[in-house]
Motif scaffolding. Structure first.
Motif, PDB file in Angstrom:
ATOM      1  N   PRO A   4       0.800  -1.235   0.000  1.00  0.00           N
ATOM      2  CA  PRO A   4       0.000   0.000   0.000  1.00  0.00           C
ATOM      3  C   PRO A   4       0.828   1.277   0.000  1.00  0.00           C
ATOM      4  CG  PRO A   4      -0.940  -1.605   1.514  1.00  0.00           C
ATOM      5  CD  PRO A   4       0.369  -2.179   1.055  1.00  0.00           C
ATOM      6  N   VAL A   5       1.882   1.333   0.826  1.00  0.00           N
ATOM      7  CA  VAL A   5       2.674   2.560   0.892  1.00  0.00           C
ATOM      8  C   VAL A   5       3.299   2.864  -0.459  1.00  0.00           C
ATOM      9  CG1 VAL A   5       4.726   3.616   1.895  1.00  0.00           C
ATOM     10  CG2 VAL A   5       3.115   2.408   3.364  1.00  0.00           C
ATOM     11  N   PHE A   6       3.856   1.830  -1.102  1.00  0.00           N
ATOM     12  CA  PHE A   6       4.497   2.043  -2.401  1.00  0.00           C
ATOM     13  C   PHE A   6       3.467   2.455  -3.451  1.00  0.00           C
ATOM     14  CE2 PHE A   6       6.453   0.973  -6.433  1.00  0.00           C
ATOM     15  CZ  PHE A   6       7.753   1.413  -6.251  1.00  0.00           C
ATOM     16  N   LEU A   7       2.293   1.835  -3.442  1.00  0.00           N
ATOM     17  CA  LEU A   7       1.242   2.185  -4.393  1.00  0.00           C
ATOM     18  C   LEU A   7       0.814   3.637  -4.227  1.00  0.00           C
ATOM     19  CD1 LEU A   7      -0.960   1.561  -6.500  1.00  0.00           C
ATOM     20  CD2 LEU A   7      -2.385   0.714  -4.620  1.00  0.00           C
ATOM     21  N   PHE A   8       0.561   4.070  -2.991  1.00  0.00           N
ATOM     22  CA  PHE A   8       0.101   5.437  -2.773  1.00  0.00           C
ATOM     23  C   PHE A   8       1.204   6.452  -3.103  1.00  0.00           C
ATOM     24  CE2 PHE A   8      -2.678   3.271   0.589  1.00  0.00           C
ATOM     25  CZ  PHE A   8      -3.698   3.061  -0.332  1.00  0.00           C
ATOM     26  N   ALA A   9       2.463   6.091  -2.805  1.00  0.00           N
ATOM     27  CA  ALA A   9       3.569   6.976  -3.168  1.00  0.00           C
ATOM     28  C   ALA A   9       3.698   7.079  -4.683  1.00  0.00           C
ATOM     29  CB  ALA A   9       4.872   6.458  -2.563  1.00  0.00           C
ATOM     30  N   THR A  10       3.433   5.992  -5.397  1.00  0.00           N
ATOM     31  CA  THR A  10       3.491   6.015  -6.863  1.00  0.00           C
ATOM     32  C   THR A  10       2.433   6.953  -7.432  1.00  0.00           C
ATOM     33  OG1 THR A  10       4.331   3.745  -6.911  1.00  0.00           O
ATOM     34  CG2 THR A  10       3.353   4.593  -8.936  1.00  0.00           C
ATOM     35  N   LEU A  11       1.225   6.907  -6.884  1.00  0.00           N
ATOM     36  CA  LEU A  11       0.173   7.832  -7.320  1.00  0.00           C
ATOM     37  C   LEU A  11       0.562   9.275  -6.999  1.00  0.00           C
ATOM     38  CD1 LEU A  11      -2.988   5.816  -6.207  1.00  0.00           C
ATOM     39  CD2 LEU A  11      -2.085   6.079  -8.528  1.00  0.00           C
ATOM     40  N   GLY A  12       1.176   9.480  -5.835  1.00  0.00           N
ATOM     41  CA  GLY A  12       1.651  10.820  -5.495  1.00  0.00           C
ATOM     42  C   GLY A  12       2.736  11.295  -6.441  1.00  0.00           C
ATOM     43  N   ALA A  13       3.606  10.381  -6.874  1.00  0.00           N
ATOM     44  CA  ALA A  13       4.675  10.739  -7.810  1.00  0.00           C
ATOM     45  C   ALA A  13       4.101  11.178  -9.156  1.00  0.00           C
ATOM     46  CB  ALA A  13       5.629   9.564  -7.992  1.00  0.00           C
ATOM     47  N   MET A  14       3.007  10.550  -9.576  1.00  0.00           N
ATOM     48  CA  MET A  14       2.356  10.983 -10.820  1.00  0.00           C
ATOM     49  C   MET A  14       1.859  12.415 -10.692  1.00  0.00           C
ATOM     50  SD  MET A  14       0.209   7.652 -12.165  1.00  0.00           S
ATOM     51  CE  MET A  14      -0.261   8.538 -13.660  1.00  0.00           C
ATOM     52  N   ALA A  15       1.277  12.740  -9.536  1.00  0.00           N
ATOM     53  CA  ALA A  15       0.812  14.114  -9.317  1.00  0.00           C
ATOM     54  C   ALA A  15       1.981  15.089  -9.297  1.00  0.00           C
ATOM     55  CB  ALA A  15       0.033  14.194  -8.007  1.00  0.00           C
ATOM     56  N   LEU A  16       3.102  14.668  -8.701  1.00  0.00           N
ATOM     57  CA  LEU A  16       4.287  15.518  -8.672  1.00  0.00           C
ATOM     58  C   LEU A  16       4.777  15.791 -10.084  1.00  0.00           C
ATOM     59  CD1 LEU A  16       6.666  16.927  -7.273  1.00  0.00           C
ATOM     60  CD2 LEU A  16       7.759  14.707  -7.060  1.00  0.00           C
ATOM     61  N   GLY A  17       4.789  14.753 -10.936  1.00  0.00           N
ATOM     62  CA  GLY A  17       5.212  14.948 -12.320  1.00  0.00           C
ATOM     63  C   GLY A  17       4.316  15.925 -13.055  1.00  0.00           C
ATOM     64  N   LEU A  18       3.010  15.797 -12.837  1.00  0.00           N
ATOM     65  CA  LEU A  18       2.089  16.735 -13.465  1.00  0.00           C
ATOM     66  C   LEU A  18       2.360  18.159 -12.999  1.00  0.00           C
ATOM     67  CD1 LEU A  18      -1.695  16.208 -14.024  1.00  0.00           C
ATOM     68  CD2 LEU A  18      -0.872  18.367 -13.096  1.00  0.00           C
ATOM     69  N   ALA A  19       2.602  18.314 -11.698  1.00  0.00           N
ATOM     70  CA  ALA A  19       2.865  19.648 -11.157  1.00  0.00           C
ATOM     71  C   ALA A  19       4.152  20.232 -11.717  1.00  0.00           C
ATOM     72  CB  ALA A  19       2.935  19.573  -9.628  1.00  0.00           C
ATOM     73  N   LEU A  20       5.225  19.440 -11.703  1.00  0.00           N
ATOM     74  CA  LEU A  20       6.537  19.949 -12.112  1.00  0.00           C
ATOM     75  C   LEU A  20       6.563  20.269 -13.597  1.00  0.00           C
ATOM     76  CD1 LEU A  20       9.514  20.543 -11.538  1.00  0.00           C
ATOM     77  CD2 LEU A  20       9.987  18.113 -11.862  1.00  0.00           C
ATOM     78  N   PHE A  21       6.204  19.299 -14.434  1.00  0.00           N
ATOM     79  CA  PHE A  21       6.326  19.495 -15.875  1.00  0.00           C
ATOM     80  C   PHE A  21       5.175  20.325 -16.434  1.00  0.00           C
ATOM     81  CE2 PHE A  21       8.975  15.744 -15.175  1.00  0.00           C
ATOM     82  CZ  PHE A  21      10.112  16.101 -15.880  1.00  0.00           C
ATOM     83  N   GLY A  22       3.962  20.153 -15.882  1.00  0.00           N
ATOM     84  CA  GLY A  22       2.844  20.953 -16.363  1.00  0.00           C
ATOM     85  C   GLY A  22       3.054  22.437 -16.126  1.00  0.00           C
TER      86      GLY A  22
END
Length: 463
Positions: free
Chosen positions: A273-291
């Motif tokens: 669970p921790v890795f899965l939720f961190a992975t979803l958070g990383a996707m949001a981080l990518g959207l924030a940084l590159f977007g």
């Protein structure tokens, strides 16, 4: 003959060899992020020179990120097969050649192809830093090391727009393609000198080429379909068919990864669970940084009349502040809850996006700088905490797969984010072929909502 065993490096440089190794992978990371961001301030000039619209020119950013996202997952196999020293050195050398060739492109298609080639090599390079930090530093020093390493991730987006703006205004856009080459050339030499040879390697196993091809086809078709949606009338049937095919390819990829003996993506990690939720958070981080890195220069140049240099200078203070915040947040990640740090970062970044949406057309240069600074502070609190929260629970033999998966998620979020932002702008109100302020405001609201929604999985991290 240079002895690059851990013992040999320790004998020559003492314990500081670890920081020299980190500095080496920082150069590789800086080159990849510099290349991802430096082109953004040149988009307007490229559109003018080749007579293309925003709906095509965004492939210079999206194609780079998509290629990086696809090849990133190959890094775990390359690390097991060849080690970090050889893999990183060769990737940086090839990246240098592609950058020089791309600078002489004579058509938008050639330039996009060069950007895709850069992205493919960048995808091999970027996970190396996180992997190395978690291999050579003890658990109680990884947050600090990730903070220092993360400065490379942050300085490049800060310097990229400024350097790109200077090169575009003083020379021309082609020099933004040449810009990363000196960095990667230096990186090749440092990799040969300071990176360790592996103590041991796992038994050879086959590379999951079918998985890579299925993943690449899925990402490419998804992004192409999003691009075609910018000209929806008359293409409805084709777009629907492409979405159905992309979904089919995704199911085929998941089936392949679940049944392959040596999969490209270790889906078992996502059962934690921790890795899965961190992975979803990383996707949001990518959207924030590159977007946001894509959106800010295009917004101020297109609607506010800023020059390329002014657009770059607007981003500089944000990068400097982020460079200060990153080591501090890295230290906090060793001591505080990863969840609380990421949630704080999400809140601050979402506030920044909302301020751009509400006041961007009225705010002066100083206020726009402040909004950008707020966004980068939010990102600074998110990245180290997500990395340590996801990877600290993993055993050493899973760090390569874990780091490549987290980086993959961040880049996938970035690729989708840039494309969705471009789609939102293209669907927005235009005066002739130029997007209006209202189109950019809609894009900012979209970014804010997507990042805010990431608070849901992050809340469930429990670390």
């Amino acid at each position: 003959m240079i002895d690059n065993s851990v013992e040999g490096l320790t004998a020559r440089y003492g314990e500081r060899w670890r920081w020299l190794a980190v500095a080496t992978v920082v150069l590789g990371t800086m080159a990849t992020v510099l290349s991802a961001t430096v082109v953004n301030v040149a988009l307007h000039d490229i559109m003018m020179e080749f007579g293309i619209r925003q709906g095509q020119v965004h492939w210079l950013a999206t194609g780079f990120i998509a290629a990086m996202t696809t090849t990133m997952l190959a890094s775990a196999w390359l690390l097991d097969r060849f080690g970090v020293r050889l893999t990183l050195g060769v990737a940086m050398a090839v990246f240098t050649v592609i950058s020089l060739v791309g600078g002489f492109a004579e058509s938008p298609e050639q330039l996009i192809a060069a950007r895709i080639g850069q992205g493919a090599m960048a995808g091999l390079m970027q996970p190396m830093g996180m992997y190395l930090v978690f291999r050579i530093f003890p658990a109680d020093r990884r947050g600090q090391a990730m903070g220092i390493y993360g400065m490379g991730v942050i300085l490049a987006p800060a310097l990229g727009p400024v350097l790109g703006g200077f090169l575009v205004d003083q020379f021309n856009w082609r020099y933004v393609m040449f810009a990363p080459a000196p960095v990667t050339l230096l990186g090749v030499w440092m990799a040969w000198r300071f990176l360790p040879l592996p103590r041991s390697r796992p038994a050879p196993y086959p590379f999951d080429l079918p998985g890579l091809l299925l993943l690449g086809a899925t990402i490419a078709l998804t992004l192409d379909t999003l691009t075609r949606m910018q000209a929806w009338p008359g293409q409805e049937l084709r777009i629907v068919m492409q979405w159905a095919l992309a979904l089919g390819l995704l199911f085929a990829f998941v089936f392949r990864e679940r049944t392959a003996k040596h999969p490209l993506v270790n889906l078992l990690l996502l059962r934690q669970p921790v890795f899965l939720f961190a992975t979803l958070g990383a996707m949001a981080l990518g959207l924030a940084l590159f977007g946001s890195t894509y959106l800010i220069p295009l917004f101020v140049q297109t609607t506010l009349g800023f020059s390329a240099t002014e657009a770059g200078l607007l981003m500089l203070p944000a990068g400097v502040v982020l460079g200060i915040v990153f080591p501090l947040s890295g230290r906090l990640a060793d001591k505080r809850s990863a969840r609380s740090l990421v949630l704080f970062g999400i809140a601050v970044f979402a506030l920044s996006a909302v301020l751009f949406a509400l006041t961007g057309q009225y705010a002066g240069f100083g206020w726009l700088v402040l909004w950008a600074v707020l966004g980068r502070i939010g990102i600074g609190f998110m990245l180290p905490a997500l990395s340590t929260g996801a990877l600290n629970p993993l055993p050493k033999e899973q760090l390569g797969a874990g780091s490549s998966t987290i980086n993959f998620a961040r880049q996938l979020g970035g690729a989708l984010g840039v494309n969705v932002v471009a789609l939102t702008i293209e669907f927005g109100e235009h005066q002739g072929s130029v997007p209006t302020v209202a189109a950019f405001e809609a894009a900012w609201w979209l970014v804010a909502v997507f990042v805010a929604l990431a608070a849901v999985p992050v809340w469930k991290m429990r670390v």
